[in-house]
Design a protein around this motif. Structure first.
Motif, PDB file in Angstrom:
ATOM      1  N   ARG B  42     -53.091  17.207  12.579  1.00 11.49           N
ATOM      2  CA  ARG B  42     -52.216  17.502  11.910  1.00 11.49           C
ATOM      3  C   ARG B  42     -52.820  18.618  10.717  1.00 11.49           C
ATOM      4  NH1 ARG B  42     -53.213  12.072  11.320  1.00 11.49           N
ATOM      5  NH2 ARG B  42     -53.712  11.431  13.409  1.00 11.49           N
ATOM      6  N   LEU B  43     -54.201  19.637  11.304  1.00 16.25           N
ATOM      7  CA  LEU B  43     -54.703  19.921  10.232  1.00 16.25           C
ATOM      8  C   LEU B  43     -54.831  21.497  10.497  1.00 16.25           C
ATOM      9  CD1 LEU B  43     -57.880  18.069   8.785  1.00 16.25           C
ATOM     10  CD2 LEU B  43     -55.527  19.071   7.525  1.00 16.25           C
ATOM     11  N   ARG B  44     -54.299  21.373  12.059  1.00 17.31           N
ATOM     12  CA  ARG B  44     -54.425  23.207  12.675  1.00 17.31           C
ATOM     13  C   ARG B  44     -53.505  24.243  12.000  1.00 17.31           C
ATOM     14  NH1 ARG B  44     -56.605  24.429  17.443  1.00 17.31           N
ATOM     15  NH2 ARG B  44     -55.668  26.631  18.179  1.00 17.31           N
ATOM     16  N   ARG B  45     -51.750  23.720  11.101  1.00 17.90           N
ATOM     17  CA  ARG B  45     -51.245  24.783  10.553  1.00 17.90           C
ATOM     18  C   ARG B  45     -51.910  24.928   9.608  1.00 17.90           C
ATOM     19  NH1 ARG B  45     -46.132  27.067  10.931  1.00 17.90           N
ATOM     20  NH2 ARG B  45     -45.521  27.868   8.927  1.00 17.90           N
ATOM     21  N   LEU B  46     -52.780  24.149   8.592  1.00 15.45           N
ATOM     22  CA  LEU B  46     -53.036  24.420   7.794  1.00 15.45           C
ATOM     23  C   LEU B  46     -54.309  25.245   7.940  1.00 15.45           C
ATOM     24  CD1 LEU B  46     -54.339  24.479   4.119  1.00 15.45           C
ATOM     25  CD2 LEU B  46     -55.758  22.291   5.243  1.00 15.45           C
ATOM     26  N   THR B  47     -55.027  24.929   9.067  1.00 15.87           N
ATOM     27  CA  THR B  47     -56.258  25.874   9.383  1.00 15.87           C
ATOM     28  C   THR B  47     -55.977  27.082  10.012  1.00 15.87           C
ATOM     29  OG1 THR B  47     -57.329  23.943  10.621  1.00 15.87           O
ATOM     30  CG2 THR B  47     -58.906  25.992  10.664  1.00 15.87           C
ATOM     31  N   VAL B  48     -54.664  27.423  10.598  1.00 16.56           N
ATOM     32  CA  VAL B  48     -54.855  28.995  10.672  1.00 16.56           C
ATOM     33  C   VAL B  48     -53.579  29.650   9.422  1.00 16.56           C
ATOM     34  CG1 VAL B  48     -52.814  30.155  12.419  1.00 16.56           C
ATOM     35  CG2 VAL B  48     -53.663  28.249  13.594  1.00 16.56           C
ATOM     36  N   GLU B  49     -53.282  28.765   9.140  1.00 18.86           N
ATOM     37  CA  GLU B  49     -52.560  29.277   7.518  1.00 18.86           C
ATOM     38  C   GLU B  49     -53.951  30.200   6.795  1.00 18.86           C
ATOM     39  OE1 GLU B  49     -49.466  30.171   6.762  1.00 18.86           O
ATOM     40  OE2 GLU B  49     -49.100  29.329   7.992  1.00 18.86           O
ATOM     41  N   VAL B  50     -54.984  29.131   6.800  1.00 23.95           N
ATOM     42  CA  VAL B  50     -55.929  29.527   5.783  1.00 23.95           C
ATOM     43  C   VAL B  50     -56.618  30.662   6.188  1.00 23.95           C
ATOM     44  CG1 VAL B  50     -58.070  29.245   5.134  1.00 23.95           C
ATOM     45  CG2 VAL B  50     -56.473  27.688   4.695  1.00 23.95           C
ATOM     46  N   MET B  51     -56.797  31.063   7.883  1.00 23.31           N
ATOM     47  CA  MET B  51     -56.923  32.029   8.585  1.00 23.31           C
ATOM     48  C   MET B  51     -55.944  33.604   8.169  1.00 23.31           C
ATOM     49  SD  MET B  51     -57.613  30.776  11.877  1.00 23.31           S
ATOM     50  CE  MET B  51     -58.554  31.819  12.950  1.00 23.31           C
ATOM     51  N   ARG B  52     -55.074  33.197   8.370  1.00 23.70           N
ATOM     52  CA  ARG B  52     -54.063  34.510   8.067  1.00 23.70           C
ATOM     53  C   ARG B  52     -54.354  35.021   6.485  1.00 23.70           C
ATOM     54  NH1 ARG B  52     -49.781  34.470  12.024  1.00 23.70           N
ATOM     55  NH2 ARG B  52     -49.229  31.677  11.541  1.00 23.70           N
ATOM     56  N   GLU B 204     -47.446  12.210  10.175  1.00 24.25           N
ATOM     57  CA  GLU B 204     -47.101  13.762  11.019  1.00 24.25           C
ATOM     58  C   GLU B 204     -47.650  14.852  10.765  1.00 24.25           C
ATOM     59  OE1 GLU B 204     -44.002  12.920  13.025  1.00 24.25           O
ATOM     60  OE2 GLU B 204     -44.175  10.815  13.208  1.00 24.25           O
ATOM     61  N   PRO B 205     -47.879  15.985  11.576  1.00 18.84           N
ATOM     62  CA  PRO B 205     -48.225  17.079  10.999  1.00 18.84           C
ATOM     63  C   PRO B 205     -47.608  17.935   9.841  1.00 18.84           C
ATOM     64  CG  PRO B 205     -48.274  17.157  13.268  1.00 18.84           C
ATOM     65  CD  PRO B 205     -47.466  15.638  13.341  1.00 18.84           C
ATOM     66  N   ASP B 206     -48.004  18.315   9.026  1.00 17.70           N
ATOM     67  CA  ASP B 206     -46.986  19.033   7.935  1.00 17.70           C
ATOM     68  C   ASP B 206     -47.806  19.766   7.821  1.00 17.70           C
ATOM     69  OD1 ASP B 206     -45.344  18.973   5.581  1.00 17.70           O
ATOM     70  OD2 ASP B 206     -46.239  17.334   4.914  1.00 17.70           O
ATOM     71  N   GLU B 207     -47.872  20.537   6.035  1.00 21.05           N
ATOM     72  CA  GLU B 207     -47.976  22.118   5.995  1.00 21.05           C
ATOM     73  C   GLU B 207     -48.041  21.819   4.346  1.00 21.05           C
ATOM     74  OE1 GLU B 207     -46.265  25.699   6.468  1.00 21.05           O
ATOM     75  OE2 GLU B 207     -44.522  24.484   7.489  1.00 21.05           O
ATOM     76  N   ASP B 208     -48.530  22.879   4.151  1.00 20.66           N
ATOM     77  CA  ASP B 208     -48.760  22.753   2.536  1.00 20.66           C
ATOM     78  C   ASP B 208     -49.620  24.366   2.046  1.00 20.66           C
ATOM     79  OD1 ASP B 208     -49.918  22.910  -0.879  1.00 20.66           O
ATOM     80  OD2 ASP B 208     -49.639  20.463   0.069  1.00 20.66           O
TER      81      ASP B 208
END
Lengths: 87, 225
Positions: B42-52, B204-208
């Motif tokens: 659930r946090l993977r999208r956020l994590t990779v967005e931070v990396m970008r 559900e996995p989400d993003e923000d």
């Protein structure tokens, strides 16, 4: 402390279910929860209870979890207030 | 962007594990310890967005797979928290990390010597209780009665499947008592610093985007100093 529990419980519901704070602010004692909010499925019930434990400072036993607990906002709030008073 | 790193395995050999990395050989290098179990998804999208965002801010970052998770070939049912902790020390060394960010339960296996941050660190007991409760409620819906107490008892002897992971008795015992280490040079990032509501609580996995912006800003500012 009663008001604090109410405020915190609304915040927890908003966080766990991804609801808008304005929607949660309109909940009253008769607002239906389980079976009424599509966001509240059994997966999020687990998250809701665990988050209540962490933020309100009590432990919920397995046998305290039943249909009535999550029937309305009023029943959930009454439960949280009783648990905090006993804690 | 997807690379491998040598990870010490239990049998004294070395396994190759994957990592998402933004590596331009810069001096600021952030190792990211993912959240554990289902929270990681659930946090993977956020994590990779931070990396970008960090990449754009001139910071290299690395998100290794924990052994047994994602693409890893390690046998999950043989692992415990101590294995993850030593794997993350090896990852920090391999990627020459200058800083670390531990997310949620990642704080339980963070290399303590690195400066950095912990985002919403969680106790092992909280993570375990959440997974036990999901299993208990699912069983109840299926008409079976399980209790947290009996599941734990069973788990400590023969292991237990929770949230799709086969946890060893040692993993369950370790989670019961694990708390993030206290004396470190790692500051805590609370959800109030990011705004919005915590993404690991979503079913559900989400993003923000705004949360990713805020988290990247805290890290970039801290690493600029």
């Amino acid at each position: 402390m009663t008001n604090h529990t109410d405020r915190e419980l609304r915040r927890i519901l908003a966080d766990v279910l991804g609801l808008k704070p304005a929607q949660v602010a309109e909940f009253d004692a008769d607002t239906g929860l389980f079976g009424h909010l599509p966001e509240l499925d059994s997966m999020s019930v687990a998250g809701l209870l665990t988050e209540m434990e962490d933020r309100l400072g009590f432990i919920i036993d397995d046998d305290e979890i039943d249909g009535e607990l999550l029937e309305t906002y009023g029943s959930l709030l009454a439960f949280a207030q009783a648990k905090r008073a006993a804690a | 962007m997807i690379g491998t790193w040598p990870c010490p395995a239990a049998d004294k050999t070395t396994a190759q594990e994957y990592a998402v990395s933004f590596d331009s050989s810069r001096t600021k290098r952030l190792l990211i310890l993912p959240a554990l179990f289902d929270e990681a998804n659930r946090l993977r999208r956020l994590t990779v967005e931070v990396m970008r965002r960090l990449d754009g801010a001139g910071i290299d970052s690395f998100l290794p797979d924990l052994p047994g998770c994602n693409e890893s070939l390690a046998d999950f049912s043989q692992l415990t928290l101590a294995d993850w902790a030593s794997a993350m020390v090896a990852a920090a060394r391999h990627f020459r990390a200058s800083h670390v960010l531990a997310i949620r339960g990642g704080a339980l296996v963070v290399p303590q010597s690195l400066p950095g941050w912990r985002y919403a660190p969680a106790n092992g007991a909280t993570i375990l209780r959440q997974m036990l409760r999901i299993r208990m409620l699912a069983a109840r819906e299926a008409g079976r009665e399980e209790t947290q107490g009996s599941l734990i008892e069973q788990g400590l002897v023969e292991g237990l499947e929770l949230a799709g992971y086969r946890l060893s008795p040692a993993m369950i015992a370790a989670l019961q008592s694990a708390t993030p280490p206290e004396e470190t040079d790692q500051s805590i990032i609370g959800q109030d610093m990011l705004g919005g509501s915590p993404l690991w609580l979503r079913a559900e996995p989400d993003e923000d985007r705004e949360q990713a912006d805020a988290l990247a800003a805290v890290l970039a500012l801290g690493m600029a100093a």
